[in-house]
Design an enzyme around this catalytic site. Sequence first.
Site: not given
Length: 391
Positions: A276, A201, A233, A152, A29, A111, A242, A79, A309
């Site tokens: 990203n 994560s 970030h 992403t 979807d 990051c 969120k 990275e 991370s």
Amino acid sequence: MNIGIDKIGFATSQYVLKLEDLALARKTDPAKFSQGLMLESFSVTPITEDIITLAAAAADQILTAEDKARIDMVILATESSVDQSKAAAIYVHHLMEIQPFARSFEVKEACYSATAALDYAKLHVASKPNSRVLVITSDIAKYGIDSAGEATQGAGSMAMLVTTNPRILQLNDDNIAQTRDIMDFWRPNYSSTPFVNGIYSTKQYLDSLETTWKAYQEKEAAHLADFAAFCFHIPFPKLALKGLNMLMDDSLSTNRKEILLEAFQASIIYGKQIGNIYTGSLYLGLLSLLENSSTLKAGDKIGFFSYGSGAVSEIFSGQLVKGYEKMLMLNRQTLLNQRKRISVTEYEELFYEEIQLDKKGNANFKDYLTSKFALTEIKENQRLYQINDKN
């Protein structure tokens, strides 16, 4: 002493994959990407476009002859390094023709490293006020065909010139950082794509935000109402949203919540189209905010949450400088619209293409669209770059 970001530039690839096309090919979807991730498309790089060509293109956008004569440090955060020994910053130093007596090096911590580079640049300028430091972020995010993180992906580079009396953003002395040893996202030397514990994560991202924000509040006696905007970030925009919603507790007025949410929407306009870009995603959010917000003004305080991370996080702030809007690009969206839209089949072909070296360590490449700079060949295991006159 006022120290901060005097100039800011951005570069991405010349190819773009629309997520509506990816959704059709993956029989999923489209709303999973457009609503679940809040993403529209991502930039795709050919083999002739790498972190060095992207970094050089971003730096070339902002540097003058005077800058090149005065820059005494080049820091490249990534990275997606192309060499385990030689720093990508050295290639950029050469391509930009920066004066020779400059320190050039590469930094890494997922990051987060661009923020570490910015912190280091600030310390250097504080000790040598006439210095100009070029801080660059450059990454190509690749997760794997039909992987959980495929939508992403992205590619891009940010270039920031750090000086005294900056004309865009003055950095405040309020940084607070946190380190925790976790395995939420990592890429060993033997793997071309990362290993990701996605749910874990995202939880670590949000928990790092919550705990670092609490420590920041206690240290600075700060409140979210102090900020005109908050940049995050952005692995994908929905996660950052969120995070913002988590910070906006009941003590914040409805009007202030609306201001912060409006600023957030401005900060993700570019990221939604590019994807990203790892080390640069926080600063792409800043650029998007500055170039798309209609309410920001000089003196406004902007908050930043940096996360890498593994994991390191940091919260800090800056103040917008009078006249900052004069230092921005007005046609950024036009340039993004000019990227060539490719099919899923074409994207997969670019994804899987690898450097094929002969016995002497030589390789040549097909002719692809790139930025002003291109990786043209590998000769005796040495990467050779040229300026593309067509651009």
